[in-house]
Scaffold this motif. Structure first.
Motif, short mmCIF file in Angstrom:
data_model
loop_
_atom_site.label_atom_id
_atom_site.label_comp_id
_atom_site.label_asym_id
_atom_site.label_seq_id
_atom_site.Cartn_x
_atom_site.Cartn_y
_atom_site.Cartn_z
N ALA A 72 -0.12 -3.60 -9.54
CA ALA A 72 0.66 -4.77 -9.97
C ALA A 72 2.16 -4.50 -9.81
O ALA A 72 2.93 -5.36 -9.36
N ALA A 73 2.57 -3.28 -10.17
CA ALA A 73 3.99 -2.92 -10.02
C ALA A 73 4.39 -2.91 -8.54
O ALA A 73 5.50 -3.32 -8.18
N GLY A 74 3.48 -2.46 -7.68
CA GLY A 74 3.78 -2.42 -6.25
C GLY A 74 4.06 -3.78 -5.66
O GLY A 74 4.89 -3.92 -4.76
N ILE A 75 3.37 -4.80 -6.17
CA ILE A 75 3.63 -6.17 -5.70
C ILE A 75 5.06 -6.58 -6.00
O ILE A 75 5.75 -7.18 -5.16
N LYS B 137 0.83 -1.21 0.00
CA LYS B 137 0.00 0.00 0.00
C LYS B 137 0.86 1.26 0.00
O LYS B 137 0.54 2.26 -0.66
N GLU B 138 1.97 1.22 0.75
CA GLU B 138 2.85 2.39 0.79
C GLU B 138 3.48 2.65 -0.57
O GLU B 138 3.58 3.81 -1.01
N TYR B 139 3.92 1.60 -1.27
CA TYR B 139 4.46 1.77 -2.62
C TYR B 139 3.38 2.30 -3.56
O TYR B 139 3.62 3.22 -4.37
N LEU B 140 2.18 1.75 -3.45
CA LEU B 140 1.10 2.16 -4.33
C LEU B 140 0.74 3.63 -4.10
O LEU B 140 0.56 4.40 -5.06
N ASP B 141 0.64 4.04 -2.84
CA ASP B 141 0.30 5.42 -2.54
C ASP B 141 1.36 6.39 -3.06
O ASP B 141 1.05 7.47 -3.58
N LEU B 142 2.64 6.01 -2.93
CA LEU B 142 3.72 6.87 -3.46
C LEU B 142 3.60 7.06 -4.96
O LEU B 142 3.75 8.17 -5.49
N THR C 135 -3.45 11.99 -14.87
CA THR C 135 -4.82 11.51 -14.78
C THR C 135 -5.40 11.88 -13.42
O THR C 135 -4.67 11.99 -12.43
N LYS C 136 -6.71 12.09 -13.39
CA LYS C 136 -7.38 12.39 -12.13
C LYS C 136 -8.05 11.17 -11.53
O LYS C 136 -8.38 11.16 -10.34
N ASP C 137 -8.21 10.13 -12.34
CA ASP C 137 -8.90 8.92 -11.86
C ASP C 137 -7.87 7.93 -11.29
O ASP C 137 -7.19 7.24 -12.03
N PHE D 250 -7.58 2.20 -14.63
CA PHE D 250 -6.39 1.70 -15.32
C PHE D 250 -5.11 2.02 -14.54
O PHE D 250 -4.25 1.17 -14.33
N SER D 251 -4.99 3.27 -14.12
CA SER D 251 -3.77 3.70 -13.42
C SER D 251 -3.59 2.94 -12.10
O SER D 251 -2.49 2.48 -11.77
N TYR D 252 -4.67 2.81 -11.38
CA TYR D 252 -4.60 2.13 -10.08
C TYR D 252 -4.17 0.66 -10.26
O TYR D 252 -3.28 0.17 -9.55
N ASP D 253 -4.80 -0.05 -11.20
CA ASP D 253 -4.51 -1.48 -11.38
C ASP D 253 -3.09 -1.72 -11.85
O ASP D 253 -2.42 -2.66 -11.40
#
Length: 348
Positions: A33-36, A5-10, A18-20, A26-29
């Motif tokens: 995956a990269a954060g894992i 979660k910390e990697y994802l939030d950074l 993007t604002k979404d 798309f950006s979140y997913d």
């Protein structure tokens, strides 16, 4: 180490095109995956960094690291060897590989072919089947021929077997590693002689005394890996090894075993319910022996308080009273060439 979660939030905070940034976007997913992967990479980097510190290594990894930096190798376990005396009919042949054993079942194999001569007896070299101190047996305990050999009347070992040693532990190897770095051996200095002595299988520690009998003389005092006095065989192995390495004449080198100083313990004990007194006494012996091993060649005395603490830590003990060590209520001094070993234990 950061969480997923910390990697994802950074990464989401740094995303400006993007604002979404909501879950399932798309950006979140993609960034999730990269954060894992980043978490796994970080875990591996942390594990790799830990391996640069020998305090975090054990077993083969410790051996490899120590060897790469210093060239030191782990001392290996050895097989106990000695002589058995066989009596019987003249001309009886004892082939190599025949098995003899103690009444407790410890087995030894002959290392040579032998024939009983005119005196009706012969000494034969044997080696323990199990490596390490298992083959260290008292004299007159090897009495049984496991393989039937016609013509043999009796067998015994006239002397104790004392040259079966365990493998060097991780802690001992690590200690030699630090000693090598902190007191580098060079040009035949005392650290060099200590290195040569302590790299022999079966040796625990060594002390070195330069010019102890005049110029160019060296005295090396050793204890075995069990922190006891060294056998004559081990002393000779150390002497020969040093002579192969050191620029010194035979007559100027002296190698001896430390003198064992028995530590006798007496007192009264209260045993916990569910334990026998003999069982608790064995636990006490183990604890005291472990403490004596810790101070061997490191301290100039045996601490009364530390012995008392070792007793208190023994499983099955409630309390003790009137503790005496070698008949006193005080520390026991050790000479430079002495090593403390457990003597008589009388606990009522």
């Amino acid at each position: 180490m950061k969480t997923h979660k910390e990697y994802l939030d950074l990464m989401l905070d740094g995303l400006e095109n993007t604002k979404d940034k909501t879950p399932n976007s798309f950006s979140y997913d993609v960034l999730s995956a990269a954060g894992i992967l980043f978490v796994e990479f970080a875990r591996r980097f942390e594990e790799l960094a830990r391996k640069f510190d020998v305090d975090n290594l054990e077993g083969f990894e410790l051996e490899k690291r120590v060897f790469q930096i210093t060239g030191l190798k782990r001392k290996q376990a050895t097989y106990a060897r000695g002589l058995i005396k066989i009596t019987g009919t003249v001309g009886t042949v004892i082939d190599e590989g025949k098995i003899f054993q103690t009444e407790l079942g410890e087995e030894f194999r002959t290392l040579e072919r032998a024939v009983i001569g005119d005196k009706g007896e012969i000494d034969v070299k044997v080696e323990a089947l199990r490596i390490g101190p298992f083959g260290d047996v008292d004299k007159n305990t090897i009495k049984i021929s496991k393989d039937y050999i016609k013509g043999i009347e009796s067998v015994t070992n006239p002397a104790d077997f004392t040259n079966g040693y365990g493998q060097e532990s991780d802690d001992d190897l690590r200690e030699r590693y630090y000693s090598y770095l902190q007191d580098p051996p060079k040009a035949g200095n005392p650290a060099h002689y200590r290195l040569w002595a302590e790299e022999v299988d079966g040796v625990g520690y060594a002390k070195v005394y330069r010019t102890w009998k005049g110029p160019s003389t060296v005295k090396v005092v050793i204890i075995d890996i069990e922190r006891k006095g060294a056998s004559s065989d081990l002393v000779e192995k150390v002497r020969k090894h040093i002579m192969e390495e050191a620029p010194i004449h035979w007559e100027n080198l002296t190698v001896v075993s430390a003198k064992e100083k028995p530590i006798d313990v007496a007192g009264k004990i209260e045993v916990r319910n569910g334990y026998s007194k003999s069982e608790v006494i064995e636990n006490i012996k183990e604890k005291i022996t472990a403490y004596l091993a810790e101070v061997a060649f490191k301290k100039s005395y045996v601490s009364f308080a530390k012995v008392a603490h070792a007793i208190l830590e023994s499983e099955g003990l409630v309390d003790f009273d009137d503790l005496r060590i070698n008949g006193t209520y005080d520390n026991i001094d050790l000479a430079d060439e002495e090593v403390a070993v457990l003597g008589q234990v009388k606990l009522d």
